[in-house]
Design a protein around this motif. Structure first.
Motif, PDB file in Angstrom:
ATOM      1  N   LEU A  60      -2.087  -7.228   6.235  1.00 55.89           N
ATOM      2  CA  LEU A  60      -1.648  -6.776   4.917  1.00 55.89           C
ATOM      3  C   LEU A  60      -2.248  -7.615   3.797  1.00 55.89           C
ATOM      4  O   LEU A  60      -2.374  -7.167   2.657  1.00 55.89           O
ATOM      5  CB  LEU A  60      -0.125  -6.782   4.848  1.00 55.89           C
ATOM      6  CG  LEU A  60       0.519  -5.824   5.859  1.00 55.89           C
ATOM      7  CD1 LEU A  60       2.028  -5.926   5.812  1.00 55.89           C
ATOM      8  CD2 LEU A  60       0.079  -4.386   5.608  1.00 55.89           C
ATOM      9  N   VAL A 111      -2.818  -0.481   6.807  1.00 53.23           N
ATOM     10  CA  VAL A 111      -3.221  -1.158   5.580  1.00 53.23           C
ATOM     11  C   VAL A 111      -3.603  -0.148   4.503  1.00 53.23           C
ATOM     12  O   VAL A 111      -3.844   1.014   4.778  1.00 53.23           O
ATOM     13  CB  VAL A 111      -4.398  -2.130   5.815  1.00 53.23           C
ATOM     14  CG1 VAL A 111      -4.088  -3.056   6.971  1.00 53.23           C
ATOM     15  CG2 VAL A 111      -5.683  -1.383   6.039  1.00 53.23           C
ATOM     16  N   ARG A 112      -3.669  -0.654   3.301  1.00 50.24           N
ATOM     17  CA  ARG A 112      -3.843   0.213   2.140  1.00 50.24           C
ATOM     18  C   ARG A 112      -5.270   0.158   1.593  1.00 50.24           C
ATOM     19  O   ARG A 112      -5.722   1.087   0.958  1.00 50.24           O
ATOM     20  CB  ARG A 112      -2.854  -0.274   1.084  1.00 50.24           C
ATOM     21  CG  ARG A 112      -2.655   0.646  -0.066  1.00 50.24           C
ATOM     22  CD  ARG A 112      -1.487   0.162  -0.889  1.00 50.24           C
ATOM     23  NE  ARG A 112      -1.263   0.990  -2.056  1.00 50.24           N
ATOM     24  CZ  ARG A 112      -0.153   1.017  -2.747  1.00 50.24           C
ATOM     25  NH1 ARG A 112       0.853   0.242  -2.362  1.00 50.24           N
ATOM     26  NH2 ARG A 112      -0.022   1.790  -3.786  1.00 50.24           N
ATOM     27  N   GLY A 113      -5.955  -0.940   1.800  1.00 52.65           N
ATOM     28  CA  GLY A 113      -7.297  -1.107   1.246  1.00 52.65           C
ATOM     29  C   GLY A 113      -8.359  -0.461   2.109  1.00 52.65           C
ATOM     30  O   GLY A 113      -8.049   0.294   3.035  1.00 52.65           O
ATOM     31  N   ARG A 156       5.331   5.671   4.522  1.00 55.14           N
ATOM     32  CA  ARG A 156       3.920   5.814   4.200  1.00 55.14           C
ATOM     33  C   ARG A 156       3.678   5.675   2.706  1.00 55.14           C
ATOM     34  O   ARG A 156       2.715   5.045   2.287  1.00 55.14           O
ATOM     35  CB  ARG A 156       3.361   7.159   4.687  1.00 55.14           C
ATOM     36  CG  ARG A 156       1.886   7.313   4.316  1.00 55.14           C
ATOM     37  CD  ARG A 156       1.227   8.483   4.959  1.00 55.14           C
ATOM     38  NE  ARG A 156       1.308   8.385   6.421  1.00 55.14           N
ATOM     39  CZ  ARG A 156       0.462   8.989   7.244  1.00 55.14           C
ATOM     40  NH1 ARG A 156      -0.514   9.720   6.770  1.00 55.14           N
ATOM     41  NH2 ARG A 156       0.598   8.877   8.540  1.00 55.14           N
ATOM     42  N   ARG A 207       3.815   2.092   2.093  1.00 54.93           N
ATOM     43  CA  ARG A 207       2.766   1.336   2.758  1.00 54.93           C
ATOM     44  C   ARG A 207       1.383   1.658   2.227  1.00 54.93           C
ATOM     45  O   ARG A 207       0.546   0.803   2.054  1.00 54.93           O
ATOM     46  CB  ARG A 207       2.811   1.671   4.262  1.00 54.93           C
ATOM     47  CG  ARG A 207       2.149   0.694   5.161  1.00 54.93           C
ATOM     48  CD  ARG A 207       2.451   1.052   6.604  1.00 54.93           C
ATOM     49  NE  ARG A 207       1.789   2.264   7.027  1.00 54.93           N
ATOM     50  CZ  ARG A 207       2.389   3.316   7.589  1.00 54.93           C
ATOM     51  NH1 ARG A 207       3.689   3.328   7.776  1.00 54.93           N
ATOM     52  NH2 ARG A 207       1.685   4.358   7.963  1.00 54.93           N
ATOM     53  N   GLN A 208       1.155   2.932   1.928  1.00 54.20           N
ATOM     54  CA  GLN A 208      -0.215   3.320   1.601  1.00 54.20           C
ATOM     55  C   GLN A 208      -0.354   4.016   0.251  1.00 54.20           C
ATOM     56  O   GLN A 208      -1.419   4.509  -0.100  1.00 54.20           O
ATOM     57  CB  GLN A 208      -0.787   4.209   2.718  1.00 54.20           C
ATOM     58  CG  GLN A 208      -0.725   3.499   4.064  1.00 54.20           C
ATOM     59  CD  GLN A 208      -1.720   4.034   5.048  1.00 54.20           C
ATOM     60  OE1 GLN A 208      -1.668   5.190   5.405  1.00 54.20           O
ATOM     61  NE2 GLN A 208      -2.637   3.195   5.456  1.00 54.20           N
ATOM     62  N   GLY A 209       0.719   4.083  -0.505  1.00 55.77           N
ATOM     63  CA  GLY A 209       0.571   4.513  -1.891  1.00 55.77           C
ATOM     64  C   GLY A 209       0.659   5.994  -2.157  1.00 55.77           C
ATOM     65  O   GLY A 209       0.580   6.427  -3.303  1.00 55.77           O
ATOM     66  N   TYR A 210       0.771   6.811  -1.138  1.00 54.75           N
ATOM     67  CA  TYR A 210       0.915   8.232  -1.382  1.00 54.75           C
ATOM     68  C   TYR A 210       1.669   8.843  -0.212  1.00 54.75           C
ATOM     69  O   TYR A 210       1.451   8.462   0.938  1.00 54.75           O
ATOM     70  CB  TYR A 210      -0.459   8.918  -1.520  1.00 54.75           C
ATOM     71  CG  TYR A 210      -0.341  10.291  -2.114  1.00 54.75           C
ATOM     72  CD1 TYR A 210      -0.164  10.467  -3.491  1.00 54.75           C
ATOM     73  CD2 TYR A 210      -0.361  11.414  -1.295  1.00 54.75           C
ATOM     74  CE1 TYR A 210      -0.020  11.730  -4.027  1.00 54.75           C
ATOM     75  CE2 TYR A 210      -0.209  12.686  -1.833  1.00 54.75           C
ATOM     76  CZ  TYR A 210      -0.039  12.839  -3.199  1.00 54.75           C
ATOM     77  OH  TYR A 210       0.118  14.086  -3.728  1.00 54.75           O
ATOM     78  N   MET A 227      -9.711   9.833  -0.021  1.00 56.79           N
ATOM     79  CA  MET A 227      -8.812   8.769   0.416  1.00 56.79           C
ATOM     80  C   MET A 227      -9.578   7.457   0.563  1.00 56.79           C
ATOM     81  O   MET A 227      -9.061   6.388   0.227  1.00 56.79           O
ATOM     82  CB  MET A 227      -8.158   9.141   1.756  1.00 56.79           C
ATOM     83  CG  MET A 227      -7.274  10.361   1.721  1.00 56.79           C
ATOM     84  SD  MET A 227      -5.857  10.224   0.586  1.00 56.79           S
ATOM     85  CE  MET A 227      -4.741   9.175   1.539  1.00 56.79           C
ATOM     86  N   ARG A 281      -8.989   3.967  -1.429  1.00 59.37           N
ATOM     87  CA  ARG A 281      -8.829   2.655  -0.796  1.00 59.37           C
ATOM     88  C   ARG A 281      -9.737   1.626  -1.475  1.00 59.37           C
ATOM     89  O   ARG A 281      -9.328   0.497  -1.744  1.00 59.37           O
ATOM     90  CB  ARG A 281      -9.201   2.727   0.687  1.00 59.37           C
ATOM     91  CG  ARG A 281      -8.182   3.439   1.573  1.00 59.37           C
ATOM     92  CD  ARG A 281      -8.699   3.527   3.003  1.00 59.37           C
ATOM     93  NE  ARG A 281      -7.781   4.189   3.911  1.00 59.37           N
ATOM     94  CZ  ARG A 281      -6.868   3.579   4.675  1.00 59.37           C
ATOM     95  NH1 ARG A 281      -6.767   2.261   4.623  1.00 59.37           N
ATOM     96  NH2 ARG A 281      -6.066   4.264   5.471  1.00 59.37           N
ATOM     97  N   THR A 292      -5.792   1.809  -4.984  1.00 61.31           N
ATOM     98  CA  THR A 292      -4.746   2.667  -5.566  1.00 61.31           C
ATOM     99  C   THR A 292      -3.512   1.836  -5.847  1.00 61.31           C
ATOM    100  O   THR A 292      -3.121   1.022  -5.044  1.00 61.31           O
ATOM    101  CB  THR A 292      -4.368   3.805  -4.613  1.00 61.31           C
ATOM    102  OG1 THR A 292      -4.057   3.236  -3.334  1.00 61.31           O
ATOM    103  CG2 THR A 292      -5.519   4.776  -4.483  1.00 61.31           C
TER     104      THR A 292
END
Lengths: 250, 250, 250, 250, 250, 250, 250, 250
Positions: free
Chosen positions: G172, G195-197, H44, H47-50, H242, H246, H250
């Motif tokens: 993370l 992960v988000r990136g 989600r 964790r992942q913004g959307y 997406m 990343r 985002t």
């Protein structure tokens, strides 16, 4: 050479009507037919525990009904896979007690009254996504036909790994696991690393582009880094169920 | 169940020592072994006209010699394919009358003393280029081992179509034709349109780049626009000769 | 240069109207046309024993009828393959004595009145499953067009090996065997190990998923461990029959 | 462990009903989080019945010895696969009681002293040809490491189907069957039609030309017409043994 | 039928020794040999403007020298491609005036004394990267053998598009362009959009991983969005030069 | 930077309003737009001799008409490929003098009034079978749009090699040859060995089974043993015509 | 047109020696060369932030040293990838301060003194197995050359999913993640879901049999069910690092 | 959360320093176990913004509406991809403020009101041809759903390289670039060599014949000679967006 013919031949030897030498020649000339005393269908039921399964594709509804009737007459049950709506309607009309399943594209007579009842040797059928459900359902129906209970774990693909891990108890309790996955086909590797019993991976043709009709998932599963995971043909839920049945000892 | 055991059993039935019922059970329980009265090698020679051929790859020279000796003892002849120099030297040392062929990578005992002698049912072995010769030579040696004569037509690829057409007489006289070609694999289509008898196409791995190890020639041959051309595995001159022998009725 | 033109040229040489040198130049300039004295169709019948076969795909019913009429006028018979219902109806309307076959997708004039009659050189056409029947039927019809009789052995795939072995007599009696199989394509390997004559393997596109439209069966057959089995294109029953005809010496 | 169960546990800790130590143990028993305090090796042995297997490829002999020592210290046994001669020599020098196997390219400490001893749950390892033996041997050694006995049935490919059928008794007695085959990969289809228990097919890279490094055999096996046959990666005897162990319930 | 034999036959017709009818039969019976008055090599030089090129792969140095000597005797020049160091040394020892080129793996006698001299119909040979140079050099040498001048533009791949665009003048002046590229094979699409004359694309096996030995570049070029770009086999600089020569009208 | 902007900048330098240094910076900053003085369409006509060709696939009839009108307004002619019946009807309604061709799926305005008229630089378009005609027709129409005449040689596949050889005169007279072939794709190799000028091979998707949508013919052509044959994408008659035009120097 | 030449031209316009019209023509004729005032290397450094990287494959040690010297002279640093031991030795001898890395097969001058130092924008490089390390190391060295720090997470393949999950914190915290995996290539799907990136997947050729040199892992990654995972070429650790640098904004 | 941290936390609960509720929150914050009490969707988004994106394929309109309603209730927005006309109509009827896009086959609620508004971190979406637009549009809509602005650059394929180069300013200004291309897939290599930020390549299935459904473009992009270009699945505009998100953070 049927059992009757072998019996007759041996009686002729016993009576002296046929010499030992002549009997030997006749037996040696037909080594195989000795098994031909029963029809193929009967023999398969004896040999492998379930009568021949009817593959619907490319048959007329009438043909499917005829084969079902022939099998039902001797075995009292049957299973049809890859069937069309018309085929299932025709079979259901002749056998009102048969259970059609349009998602699985199956119809069966006999076996488990319904998935979900308690049983010693239940199989857990896991799918990575909702689009993989028809293949999973074919596996469930085939297991039911074989009188094997099953449970489902749906939409637990590895991109949201928590969904799978949160169901660890169900995973560990299963006697055998069938993992159905398309796209990246990665789920069996994770499952195979968690459970100890048989893990049967079924790639599906779900996905587009570089999934190449299931080839991507198939290769993933064949290369699974979890040792002892074995693989079925693409979309072959029926085969996975048969494999689970072999492992559980039908 | 060997021939001797069946014979003994039948004698016991004849003498009354074993009942018909019991004999039936014992025979039915071993339907297969009835054929086991001879070894596999013997049986293949009976069934298919030639003893098992020794595939050299992956064996030690000693192992090859042992197998050759075993076959020679019963059949009086043998054929080794895909052999190394060491294997051929070892066999030649044990069987001085055997004929090694380093281009074909074979060694054989018996069969035709040499290709080229007159015979009713000769096979014409055509190659598109000189690099295809080792595969053609393997076919020629295999035919010789089967006592089938052969003639060669070399380097007559379709880019110089006159080379082939100028040999029309040889083409039309052949009882069967083996066509060996790499690269574009186009030669069997032309030959198949000219001759009437069996045409057996053998793709070779000759070529580079987009020939993909013979795949291009293989696909060409499978799609031949000349009807009735059949195809062997890549570089499989041995298989082509066996196929020709089947067609000619060994 | 037609036969008439060559004849005229030679007459001019004979009469002195053309010098030897000039005639030489003109002959050398057209080495090929010497064969052009007859139409392609006539020549094929002479060269290969049967007039050109009509491939129905992509033609209008009228075009198919026209080609059939043209061939029938000279050869008294014809064969159409890969035809549509409309094509067969149009041909049957023009040639009432022609025999359409919707399973094989063929229609033919002449040849054997029906499969099954006695003949010296019969071909055994074996199928692994019932879905392989259309391809087998195309082979049977093509053989009939070539006046070669055939017998069928249906649904004897290797998963129930006894079904095949119980028919050993039919196998051993056949002059040539065509083996039609989809899915794993394993049947030709077993048949090839049992019989001595030509074994022609035809992969079919039957199967799903990793059969990749018949590729799996095709590769299996090309790698057959039974020596001398040769292979046709996928679903190519016509080609298999032509190959059998070549082997039997039409 | 659901939120409710964690909450309840925490309340019990808060109330003193459960000690910190006990709570820790119970949390650690949960499959997931838990792992962070112990090494992977320990957990895998607990979870899947055998410590991590050492994959020799790409490691120095010293590295292999180090890993073996680490595993042996905790588990008292180990298995190395795909090892070089040097690696096996180094391991054998450190662990004189370890059993190297150059054909299988393995070395193991512990497990069955030797294949062949009596056991409830023996596996039958069948090979189509002699060239498939190294893969079969890797399976046998892996089974031995898992304390599972095995029997071999060698060189019984389908081109000489009687060789297999004559061993029907051995086939029918096996609890699970591993079928190792290259070339056409047809053997598992025949075996799968004969036996009732698990059938695990292993394609090998044996063959040349259109076998494409085992691809042909792989596709054959995936398309097996015998229901319930599952497939491992090419040449993966280790994986087949692990799969058999899963089915037999190690 | 050689030129001499045709001449003799025509003289016999002229003299009346042979009738027109008989001569016709004899000519028709050998339609092909009419071309056989010269050897294949001679004929190719006449038909296509350059004697047969010697492909070195798989030949001994002696064989290469022999073929070169045979061609040189009649044509006064030769070209050897895909040659080894030994082959080139042997040829150079026999023909001291021949020009070996170790990068191109060629040796030639005659043709242009050196690339670079002025000529009406020069070819521009472009490479995307320095690793593509051997293939480009083979094209340059082949052009030289055909007496066609060439210029090079090296290492101007599309990832640095300015390198190519800055050479627009050279591009626009070329009569024909050969573009050699591995990896993504994108360069011919850009070049094909800039120039008006023939653009011949040659994929190379340069790259690793998913270039699959040049397959990626090959497919790129076949799908070029610049209309009228044509493609040669992977690494086939020789073929590209021959194609350019065809377009320029040798 | 349009021509006008560059002109203005230079005038400012000439007048002293902008220093040399500043002008340099501004020119260097926009190296590309210098070419942007004309639209893409105009530029392509100037650069490559024919305005952009309209690719019909995926456009509405209205969109196709609009693009045609735009091109016609400037160039006085257009060509649409891969068009639907609706698209051609719409274009023909707007441009009554345009020539639709349903076999080729093209419609064009201008160019040759009809194929067949006399011309210096005619192209010979050869097809192996009648099913290859649509691709050949697309080539013919594209050539016509480019004002290049063409002749056809149809149904001269290599299985009846005399059909091709009897037309040697037409072959030798052609300035460039396009060879269209499906199935085995062998025809370009024969043609390439006979003629001296450019030979452009176009594989078609004609065939079934192991032709894999034209892949077999494509590979055959890439591996052609006739040097200097180049290859287009599958079914790409348009590209072949553009390539011929490049070679002929439009 | 170099900067000097443009400058000269503008001066001539300013002086009246060249007219605006003439200058326009000369500039328009060479729109591209305007950028040619600097070498390619310089321009790439300006345009993309790092000088051209030296690809060692196929170069002599001397050539590599020369290129390094040329780049170092202008940029003060360099990176060589895919280098041999000899190449690294030669470079190190000339540039003693350069850092060779035999596992990564790289040598670099400048950049980070060592991986591991603190930095805002660190990249996490994860490997599924130890055999994937060389590819990961190439990525780490490339990042170092770009002055980007990195951390490693090794041997955390999905078959032991706890190994990965136990390192959630590291996951993370990373600004970008490179995931290197062979065999089933499943790891990026799990990481991508956590992960988000940016997540950059690199398939490796690690595995045997049906991994087909990394194809299996490549397809898995392209079909990843975790949205937004992108993929590099097989074994391309260098490319992955460059991609991470692009995302982080070098 | 390590064993030590759990232990410490439990001790704090035992000591009263931390309440049961607070401990629960801290345990829930840990990535794994935690999740079992809340739905995947919530996690989600965190964790992942959307929130989870709805994949339309294979669902009924009612099912799509239900899922959209469920997500909208919690997240206030949604995105549906690969939707049918019926699905979009049903969603639009329930959510009149949702924006359907028939070209992109998407419908979304929330996100950017429309593409085109000013934003810090805009993405440039480039297409090689007009047929690639649907894939580009899917990317644009996905970016909009993620509140990321985008610009389009359409029909700038490399065959007319000036079209792209004339837009250099737009290229250089973009924070990230998505390049959508079918056929030869060459565009990303050119773009990747020009810009410094993330370049995400999306192959499309546009093309015919040897494009093999996008495989050609996919391989081109994986082998891009521009370092650091990464690749998405064929036609996967959603995944590219997406990936861009990343990279942009985002």
């Amino acid at each position: 050479m049927t059992r009757e013919r072998v019996q007759a031949l041996l009686r002729e030897v016993a009576s002296g009507a046929v010499s030992v030498e002549d009997a030997l020649v006749r037996l040696a000339a037909e080594p195989i037919e000795v098994l031909a005393h029963s029809t193929v269908d009967h023999h398969r039921a004896v040999r492998q525990g379930y009568p021949e399964v009817v593959y619907g594709e490319g048959k007329t509804p009438e043909q499917v009904v005829d084969v079902c009737a022939s099998i039902a007459a001797r075995a009292g049950r049957f299973l049809v896979t890859r069937s069309t709506d018309d085929q299932r309607a025709a079979v259901a009309s002749r056998f009102p007690e048969a259970r059609p399943n349009s998602l699985a594209r199956t119809i069966r007579l006999g076996g488990l009254p319904a998935p979900g009842d308690a049983a010693e040797r239940r199989v857990l059928v896991i799918t990575a996504g909702t689009s993989d459900l028809p293949v999973a359902e074919e596996a469930v129906e085939t297991l039911a036909a074989l009188c094997i209970g099953s449970d489902r774990l749906t939409d637990v693909g590895v991109a949201g790994i928590h969904r799978l891990l949160s169901r660890a108890e169900a995973l560990l309790a299963a006697k055998a696991v069938i993992v159905v996955a398309g796209m990246d086909g990665a789920l069996p590797s994770v499952v195979g690393g968690l459970v100890r019993g048989p893990v049967i991976a079924v790639p599906t043709s779900v996905g587009y582009g570089a999934s190449f009709g299931g080839l991507a998932a198939l290769l993933t599963m064949l290369n699974s880094c979890a040792a002892g995971v074995t693989v079925c043909n693409i979309d072959n839920g029926f085969g996975a169920a048969m494999s689970a049945a072999r492992a559980l000892g039908t």
